[in-house]
Design a protein around this motif. Structure first.
Motif, PDB file in Angstrom:
ATOM      1  N   GLU A 186     -14.921  -8.823 -61.664  1.00  0.00           N
ATOM      2  CA  GLU A 186     -15.853  -7.896 -63.025  1.00  0.00           C
ATOM      3  C   GLU A 186     -16.008  -7.927 -63.807  1.00  0.00           C
ATOM      4  O   GLU A 186     -15.411  -8.602 -64.950  1.00  0.00           O
ATOM      5  CB  GLU A 186     -14.678  -6.735 -62.713  1.00  0.00           C
ATOM      6  CG  GLU A 186     -14.883  -5.152 -63.808  1.00  0.00           C
ATOM      7  CD  GLU A 186     -14.174  -3.759 -63.300  1.00  0.00           C
ATOM      8  OE1 GLU A 186     -14.081  -3.106 -62.993  1.00  0.00           O
ATOM      9  OE2 GLU A 186     -12.849  -4.163 -64.447  1.00  0.00           O
ATOM     10  N   LEU A 187     -17.532  -7.837 -64.239  1.00  0.00           N
ATOM     11  CA  LEU A 187     -17.851  -8.185 -65.111  1.00  0.00           C
ATOM     12  C   LEU A 187     -18.718  -7.432 -65.973  1.00  0.00           C
ATOM     13  O   LEU A 187     -18.842  -6.016 -65.992  1.00  0.00           O
ATOM     14  CB  LEU A 187     -19.158  -9.141 -65.169  1.00  0.00           C
ATOM     15  CG  LEU A 187     -18.689 -10.260 -64.245  1.00  0.00           C
ATOM     16  CD1 LEU A 187     -20.678 -11.219 -63.989  1.00  0.00           C
ATOM     17  CD2 LEU A 187     -17.450 -11.214 -65.155  1.00  0.00           C
ATOM     18  N   VAL A 188     -18.603  -7.152 -67.199  1.00  0.00           N
ATOM     19  CA  VAL A 188     -19.250  -5.650 -69.099  1.00  0.00           C
ATOM     20  C   VAL A 188     -21.237  -5.968 -68.211  1.00  0.00           C
ATOM     21  O   VAL A 188     -21.341  -7.860 -68.241  1.00  0.00           O
ATOM     22  CB  VAL A 188     -19.039  -6.798 -70.382  1.00  0.00           C
ATOM     23  CG1 VAL A 188     -19.366  -5.960 -71.174  1.00  0.00           C
ATOM     24  CG2 VAL A 188     -17.647  -6.543 -70.420  1.00  0.00           C
ATOM     25  N   ARG A 216     -24.359  -6.043 -69.630  1.00  0.00           N
ATOM     26  CA  ARG A 216     -24.510  -6.475 -71.101  1.00  0.00           C
ATOM     27  C   ARG A 216     -26.376  -6.199 -71.275  1.00  0.00           C
ATOM     28  O   ARG A 216     -26.549  -5.409 -70.300  1.00  0.00           O
ATOM     29  CB  ARG A 216     -25.121  -7.842 -71.302  1.00  0.00           C
ATOM     30  CG  ARG A 216     -23.944  -8.583 -71.652  1.00  0.00           C
ATOM     31  CD  ARG A 216     -23.797 -10.295 -71.271  1.00  0.00           C
ATOM     32  NE  ARG A 216     -22.704 -11.290 -71.684  1.00  0.00           N
ATOM     33  CZ  ARG A 216     -22.323 -12.096 -72.520  1.00  0.00           C
ATOM     34  NH1 ARG A 216     -22.532 -12.295 -72.528  1.00  0.00           N
ATOM     35  NH2 ARG A 216     -20.322 -12.381 -71.773  1.00  0.00           N
ATOM     36  N   LYS A 252     -19.229  -4.673 -60.364  1.00  0.00           N
ATOM     37  CA  LYS A 252     -18.166  -6.227 -59.931  1.00  0.00           C
ATOM     38  C   LYS A 252     -19.751  -6.424 -59.049  1.00  0.00           C
ATOM     39  O   LYS A 252     -20.243  -6.023 -58.168  1.00  0.00           O
ATOM     40  CB  LYS A 252     -17.555  -5.198 -58.599  1.00  0.00           C
ATOM     41  CG  LYS A 252     -15.929  -4.425 -59.074  1.00  0.00           C
ATOM     42  CD  LYS A 252     -15.297  -3.493 -57.787  1.00  0.00           C
ATOM     43  CE  LYS A 252     -14.301  -3.667 -58.634  1.00  0.00           C
ATOM     44  NZ  LYS A 252     -12.994  -2.748 -57.762  1.00  0.00           N
ATOM     45  N   VAL A 264     -25.624  -9.093 -66.191  1.00  0.00           N
ATOM     46  CA  VAL A 264     -24.463  -9.206 -66.171  1.00  0.00           C
ATOM     47  C   VAL A 264     -24.388 -11.148 -66.197  1.00  0.00           C
ATOM     48  O   VAL A 264     -24.950 -11.532 -65.121  1.00  0.00           O
ATOM     49  CB  VAL A 264     -23.214  -9.265 -65.520  1.00  0.00           C
ATOM     50  CG1 VAL A 264     -22.404  -7.378 -65.609  1.00  0.00           C
ATOM     51  CG2 VAL A 264     -23.852  -9.311 -64.005  1.00  0.00           C
ATOM     52  N   SER A 316     -20.223   0.990 -67.946  1.00  0.00           N
ATOM     53  CA  SER A 316     -19.904  -0.656 -68.872  1.00  0.00           C
ATOM     54  C   SER A 316     -19.620  -1.646 -68.017  1.00  0.00           C
ATOM     55  O   SER A 316     -19.971  -3.013 -68.531  1.00  0.00           O
ATOM     56  CB  SER A 316     -19.386   0.054 -69.528  1.00  0.00           C
ATOM     57  OG  SER A 316     -17.864  -0.029 -69.588  1.00  0.00           O
ATOM     58  N   ARG A 317     -19.326  -1.418 -66.699  1.00  0.00           N
ATOM     59  CA  ARG A 317     -18.623  -3.456 -65.749  1.00  0.00           C
ATOM     60  C   ARG A 317     -19.023  -2.170 -64.802  1.00  0.00           C
ATOM     61  O   ARG A 317     -19.345  -1.370 -63.947  1.00  0.00           O
ATOM     62  CB  ARG A 317     -16.920  -3.029 -66.026  1.00  0.00           C
ATOM     63  CG  ARG A 317     -16.826  -2.951 -67.447  1.00  0.00           C
ATOM     64  CD  ARG A 317     -14.620  -2.534 -67.656  1.00  0.00           C
ATOM     65  NE  ARG A 317     -14.473  -4.227 -67.180  1.00  0.00           N
ATOM     66  CZ  ARG A 317     -14.629  -5.565 -67.649  1.00  0.00           C
ATOM     67  NH1 ARG A 317     -15.208  -4.786 -69.072  1.00  0.00           N
ATOM     68  NH2 ARG A 317     -14.428  -6.423 -67.232  1.00  0.00           N
TER      69      ARG A 317
END
Length: 414
Positions: free
Chosen positions: A102-104, A106, A124, A91, A121-122
């Motif tokens: 909350e981040l996507v 990668r 925290k 992330v 897919s996400r």
């Protein structure tokens, strides 16, 4: 037909057909279904890929947690590519402030491999700000130096300022910053050592993860020997020039400080290991004496003293009727002087006129030592005690005759 077979183009076409048939025969696997033979794409599942973080600034950000910390991935591609695949999941926390974000999720996978799914897919992330606080390094010592030597306060070079960088919520747990130096059995004057600093809590436990600047310092621990301040008594050897006496004797100090083992110092009441050879004193003036440690002493201060000496031509006088004091008479015994019957003597003394002018009978002691003598008549040599720089003149040896009696017998006869 023969013409067709002999035609060059026909032969080339026939050769290609035969080659294809031979390839198919060699590579045909009778156990595979037609669909499997046709397909060259496979899938691979990664069940617990750890999520990392990129863009974290360690000077300002601390990543407390990522929840969840792992993800599942399903990828597809050629089998050879899938076997070599090591996915990276991360992330981007660049510029994030304090708090939960909350981040996507990668990912990085080889270009010939395709992601089919990633779960979740996400995620925290919890970001805590990093702060810096200044402390004074505290250097402690452990152990006991040799010979009763003492440990002075450690000196940190170039200074004792230390900066501690930690997450804000952990920085308050730092009680002090320091290190420990062992001085067990040390005999040298100083211990010099480079030490690694650490942050500690109130219970003295080291706190992990603290970033210290500097992390290593040079420390000097002075080892001071026990010392004692003592009166200085100068002893004399040799003789002054004939006809001269000391009128004034003024040392630059009347005390010295000696260093050494504590048990040795405890036995000392004065320091008299300093000698002046009077034969070197030819005239009035200032004379320098060197002081050096003796025996088990390690050091003496000062190392030199100056003595101002004033000489005068000698003079001799008589001190009349100086009382003789008896000492050392055994318990129960009595004694009386037979000679001199008065119990006094005339004492001839020599010295500088300025010294003799102030001399009185109170400054002189004449002692008859009767220690250990039995009843009877005894002639004893008198001990004469004079002030400094006053000498007994002729006769050099004074005596007295003393009669000692048993007190009980005398009482019975009386």
């Amino acid at each position: 037909m023969d013409k067709w077979l002999s035609h060059p183009t026909s032969l080339k076409i026939l050769s290609v057909v035969i080659a294809i048939l031979l390839f198919a025969v060699v590579h045909f696997d009778p156990e595979l279904s037609p669909n499997q033979v046709a397909s060259t794409i496979d899938t691979r599942e990664f069940t617990a890929v750890k999520v990392g973080a990129r863009g974290l600034d360690p000077d300002t950000q601390h990543l407390r947690s990522i929840e969840p910390s792992t993800v599942q991935m399903l990828v597809e591609g050629r089998l050879a590519d899938l076997v070599a695949t090591v996915p990276e999941v991360w992330v981007d926390v660049t510029g994030l402030g304090e708090g939960v974000h909350e981040l996507v999720v990668r990912y990085d996978i080889p270009g010939r491999v395709t992601l089919r799914s990633i779960t979740p897919s996400r995620v925290k992330v919890d970001i805590v700000p990093v702060q810096t606080k200044e402390f004074e390094a505290i250097i402690r010592t452990e152990g006991t130096p040799a010979n009763g030597y003492k440990v002075a306060d450690p000196i940190v070079k170039p200074n004792n300022r230390v900066f501690v960088r930690m997450p804000k919520d952990q920085l308050d747990a730092v009680a002090y910053v320091g290190a420990v130096i062992n001085v067990e059995g040390v005999e040298s004057n100083v211990v010099e050592q480079k030490v690694r600093l650490a942050a500690y809590d109130v219970n003295g436990n080291e706190i992990e993860g603290a970033v210290l600047n500097p992390s290593v310092v040079e420390v000097e621990v002075p080892i001071t020997k026990p010392f004692k301040k003592l009166p200085l008594e100068i002893q004399f050897t040799g003789r002054l020039p004939i006809g001269m006496s000391i009128a004034s004797f003024k040392p630059s100090t009347d005390t010295v400080t000696v260093y050494g083992p504590q048990d040795v110092l405890d036995e000392m009441e004065f320091y008299d290991e300093v000698y002046l050879n009077l034969s070197t004193v030819q005239r009035s003036g200032t004379y320098t004496l060197n002081l050096a440690p003796t025996g088990e002493l390690a050091q003496i201060e000062p190392k030199q003293i100056d003595v101002e000496i004033e000489l005068e031509p000698s003079e001799t006088i008589t001190l009349p009727q100086i009382p003789v004091t008896m000492s050392g008479l055994s318990e129960g015994m009595k004694a009386r002087f037979i000679v001199p019957e008065s119990g006094t003597v005339d004492l001839n003394v020599t010295g500088a006129p300025s010294v003799l002018a102030d001399l009185t009978a109170k400054d002189v002691q004449v002692i008859a030592d009767l220690n250990g003598l039995p009843p009877g008549t005894h002639m004893v040599v008198l001990d004469v005690h004079l002030p400094p720089f006053v000498a007994q003149s002729f006769p050099q040896r004074l005596t007295a005759t003393v009669q000692i009696t048993d007190g009980t017998e005398e009482g019975a006869s009386g």
